[in-house]
Each structure stands twice: as structure tokens, then as C-alpha cells.
Design an enzyme around this catalytic site. Structure first.
Site, PDB file in Angstrom:
ATOM      1  N   GLY A   1       0.824  -1.198   0.000  1.00 23.05           N
ATOM      2  CA  GLY A   1       0.000   0.000   0.000  1.00 23.05           C
ATOM      3  C   GLY A   1       0.859   1.249   0.000  1.00 23.05           C
ATOM      4  CB  SER A   2       0.109   4.643   1.221  1.00 20.43           C
ATOM      5  OG  SER A   2      -1.038   4.827   0.406  1.00 20.43           O
ATOM      6  CB  THR A   3       4.381   1.532   3.609  1.00 22.04           C
ATOM      7  OG1 THR A   3       4.205   0.264   2.969  1.00 22.04           O
ATOM      8  CG2 THR A   3       3.435   1.646   4.796  1.00 22.04           C
TER       9      THR A   3
ATOM     10  CE  LYS B   1       0.501   6.566  -2.041  1.00 21.18           C
ATOM     11  NZ  LYS B   1      -0.705   7.149  -1.417  1.00 21.18           N
TER      12      LYS B   1
END
Length: 486
Positions: free
Chosen positions: A217-219, A221
């Protein structure tokens, strides 16, 4: 000699020759492999003929041995707080064998390692009983307890903590877990207990910290931001980016949506990380392309198994994707998958000013008289970021905790940087998402810890699942435990 007798003599001679060849093959060629084969009963008898050496955490033993009766296997393994420590130690069972540190360092623990030859010979001369050596770990008992206690009431999940400057693993927890003492013997009950655990749908024997890969997920990024800084795509983290909303992925008519009503149009890289803009990072990844993203991911350790010394599955970032797939992968979706260890390595490298140290959890191997046989020295693995860019990314992660989605990880007296993630999975995202939090903590004396936590909370309401809500408090407690033990 008549012809029939000659044939019989030749045949008998061939049989004798075959037996001699086979005997020599077994004694000289196959001797070592047969002597160490787990199916050889003598191996098990030797392994459990004396108390095993211990696995040590913070100077104290977390294992032991117990005398048995009614069997030729004289001692069986015991553990203190087995469910908490089994993801670190593995098991040593008379009925099913050994795993992880118990298996990898079996020679030291049983006293049969070749490096203990002189010690064993001296003990034999002096009449001292043979004893196993000890395995001294890098683990921090308080951090491990914080990780395990935080996870055990959340269903399935894992946490890994690393000391960024050395690569020492300080905590490695996985839930649901198991007590290796419950099947350490060789009775029918031991076999039945293992069989039940092995068939459990929740997979308590699975080490989720090392062997399970999740969509990050957004980790992820953080990796995309690192690639943007290293490639020169972004130089000023506070300058506006060219990030339209909606962002239509190239080759499609599909917009890459942001979660909720958050301001993402043309925002700076710092603010995009603070509120976790999918459109900004998806477009950055698409613009940089598959090769640039792949190169950066692999500098952090993706697509490569890690050995700590227990083997960890390789995390995945694809090497042949179209533009829209790269966009999705750059926000931690599509086929991107990672172990908790890998995301702890990402946080560790950023916290260590861009230098990634090789992770490890065995500090020393010691003989029974406590002489050091082998000591692990910290080793640089790669440099995913320059010092300047790592510090820019630190500033961004600290903004996430101070003002953004990671405020629940704040710690009094410490500077905390972090990134939340809520990873969708299942067909059409039908399953409950995974909650992630990746972080580090700095104090006046340095940066003692980087942490990654993932939670699969099947009991939580879908709308309540978030990295900041479920995973960040666990990461905070682990970081506090490390800071307070210094």
C-alpha cells in the site's frame, strides 16, 4: 573348469565386486551426508543425548532442556515465553525436526560443530561432559514483548524492528503464534499437536515477518519518493508537482483515485506524502518508468531473498510492466508485494542517511565455556539514497507524524518519522485491507530503531482499518521500548 562353473564363478566375482564398490561408496562418498541425515536415528539420538545449548537475548536464556524418560532421546527442548519467541528461534522437535535458528545453528547448540572440536577434545580428556554452545542474538526483549503484545489481540500480523546503524534486528514478531514446547518431544501427543497447528487455517506456524508477502500500500510511496529524489525528477520537496486531479493513467481511461476529499492537485512531494496522494505518486512512478522504479526498489532489497540467517522470502517489484501498471505499483498495489522485514529495511536505510545495513539477528556464537567462536560484524548492503536525499525524505516522514496521517506515533522526547498504509487486496478489493505503519525514532543520541508493522485485523470494521489507527500504536510501543532500554 567347465563352462557353467566358469559362468557361476564370474557372476559371483561380479557380485563381490559390486558389494565392495557399494561398501566403499557408503563409507567414503556418502558417509558425511548419511551421518547428518535427519532420517538417521543416530542423528536424533546424538542431537538429544545432552542438554542443548541456549539461545540468548539480553544476556538471558530464552530456551532450556528437560530430561525425558522411556526413550533413547534423553533431553527435549524447552522455551520461555515460547509463542513470543518462536518467530525468532523456530522449533527443535524430536518428532518433526528443527527450523530457523534451532536448525541453522544446530551444530553449535548440540556441541557437534567442527569448530568445537578442540573444546570437545579438551572436555573428553578432563572428563567433563560434552555440552552445547550458545547462540547470542541481537534481539531486545522489551521491544519483542511490545511487538508481540501489540499484535496478539489483533489477529494476524507481524512486526520487525532494526537498528539502522548496524542492521541488528531488535524485534521480530508474528501472530498468531505457537508454543514450540508443546511438540518438542516424540510422543503421539506431540505429533498430534504439530499436526493440528500445521492444518490450522490461520497458519500459526507461518513466520509472517519473514515468509509472508503483502501488498505494501502507501508505505511503498517511500520507495517512489526515493526514486524521484535520486533520479532528479524532484529536487525541491516543497515545490509544486505537475499532478493533475483526476490523474488518468496512460493507456487507459481510468483515473487513479485518492482516498477521501484530500487536496492533491499539484501539491508538493512533502504534502503528497503527508496526506498520501495516490495521484501524485502514481504519476511520478509512471513518468519515471519501470526501469527507474525497479532499480530503486532493488537497491532497497526487493527481488532478492534475505538471510538473517533465517531465510526471508523475496519481496516483489515487477520488471516488465506497462505505464498504468507502473503507476499502480508505485503506490504499492498491482503485483508489488513485500515482507515486513523488507519495509523495516526501507525505513532503516532512510533513517541511516541513505545507507542500508545488512539485517541480522545472530550476534555471536559461543562455546560452552563462553569463548566466542564467531561474531557477526555489521555490513553495508547498499546505498539506496544519497545522504542529502535521505535527509529530505526524513523531513517528509517527520511531517507525516507531526501533521499528517501518522500522528498516533508521536513520542515525547523523540523525533519520529513514519508512513501509513492501507493496502487493498482480494478480487476487486473485496477483502479487508491490511494496515501498515513504517517508521523510525531519533533521539539526541542517534537513531536507535526503525520499525515496520502490518496488521490483518479480521475483527475490525472495514471503515476502521487504517495504518495510523491499527499499526502505528504498535510501532510506537516498540520504538518506546527500544528508546527506554538505552
Amino acid at each position: 573348469m567347465n563352462k557353467p562353473l566358469r559362468r557361476i564363478a564370474i557372476f559371483c566375482g561380479l557380485l563381490v565386486l559390486t558389494l565392495l564398490i557399494r561398501d566403499n561408496w557408503l563409507q567414503y562418498v556418502k558417509a558425511d551426508s548419511l551421518a547428518s541425515d535427519d532420517n538417521n536415528r543416530r542423528v536424533a539420538i546424538a542431537r538429544y543425548s545432552t542438554p542443548r545449548g541456549d539461545i540468548i537475548v539480553d544476556g538471558k536464556s530464552i530456551t532450556g532442556s528437560k530430561a525425558t524418560s522411556g526413550t533413547d532421546l534423553k533431553y527435549k527442548r524447552t522455551w520461555k515465553d515460547g509463542p513470543m519467541w518462536s518467530p525468532v528461534t523456530g522449533y527443535a522437535s524430536q518428532v518433526v525436526g528443527a527450523t530457523q535458528i534451532e536448525s541453522i545453528e544446530d551444530g553449535i547448540l548440540t556441541g557437534n560443530d567442527d569448530r568445537l572440536f578442540f573444546r570437545n577434545t579438551l572436555d573428553m580428556v578432563t572428563g567433563k561432559k560434552k555440552a552445547g554452545g550458545n547462540v547470542v542474538t541481537t534481539l531486545n526483549a522489551k521491544a519483542q514483548k511490545a511487538a508481540y503484545d501489540g499484535l496478539k489481540n489483533r489477529g494476524k500480523g507481524a512486526a520487525v524492528a532494526i537498528e539502522p546503524s548496524t542492521g541488528k534486528i531488535l524485534a521480530l514478531a508474528s501472530t498468531p503464534s505457537y508454543d514450540p514446547s508443546s511438540f518438542a518431544g516424540n510422543s503421539n501427543d506431540d505429533g498430534g499437536t504439530f499436526s493440528k497447528l500445521d492444518k490450522d487455517k490461520d497458519k500459526p506456524l507461518l513466520n509472517r515477518a519473514l515468509r509472508e508477502t503483502y501488498p505494501p500500500g502507501s508505505t511503498f510511496k517511500l520507495v517512489t519518493a526515493a526514486a524521484a529524489l535520486e533520479s532528479g525528477k524532484v529536487t525541491d520537496i516543497d515545490a509544486k508537482t505537475e499532478s493533475p486531479v483526476p490523474f488518468i493513467m496512460k493507456g487507459t481511461t481510468t483515473p487513479l483515485k485518492n482516498e477521501g476529499n484530500i487536496p492533491c492537485e499539484n501539491v508538493s512531494l512533502r504534502n503528497a506524502l503527508k496526506v498520501s496522494c495516490n495521484s501524485v505518486f502514481g504519476k511520478l512512478g509512471q513518468d519515471m518508468g519501470n526501469k527507474t522504479m525497479l532499480d530503486e526498489a532493488e537497491k532497497f532489497g526487493f527481488n532478492e531473498q534475505q538471510f538473517v540467517p533465517v531465510r526471508s522470502n523475496a519481496s516483489n517489484f515487477d520488471d516488465d510492466m506497462n505505464d498504468s501498471q507502473v503507476a499502480l505499483s508505485s503506490i504499492g498495489q498491482y503485483d508489488t508485494a513485500t515482507t515486513p522485514l523488507q519495509m523495516a529495511m526501507v525505513a532503516s536505510a532512510i533513517a541511516n542517511d541513505g545507507k542500508l545495513m545488512k539485517p541480522y539477528m545472530v550476534d555471536e556464537l559461543k562455546a560452552s565455556n563462553l569463548d566466542t567462536i564467531e561474531k557477526t560484524e555489521p555490513e553495508e548492503m547498499s546505498q539506496p539514497l544519497s545522504e542529502e536525499n535521505a535527509q529530505k525524505l526524513q523531513a517528509m516522514m517527520e511531517t507525516v507524524v507531526n501533521e499528517g496521517t501518522g500522528t498516533s506515533a508521536k513520542i515525547d522526547g523523540a523525533t519520529v518519522g513514519g508512513k501509513t498504509g492501507t493496502a487493498q487486496h482480494g478480487v476487486d478489493n473485496s477483502e479487508k485491507p491490511y494496515a501498515w505503519f513504517v517508521s523510525y525514532a531519533k533521539t539526541s543520541s542517534g537513531t536507535p530503531v526503525a520499525v515496520a508493522v502490518v496488521v490483518e485485523d479480521g475483527a475490525a470494521n472495514r471503515d476502521d482499518i487504517s495504518g495510523g489507527g491499527l499499526a502505528a500504536p504498535i510501532a510506537k510501543s516498540v520504538m518506546e521500548a527500544v528508546i527506554n532500554s538505552k
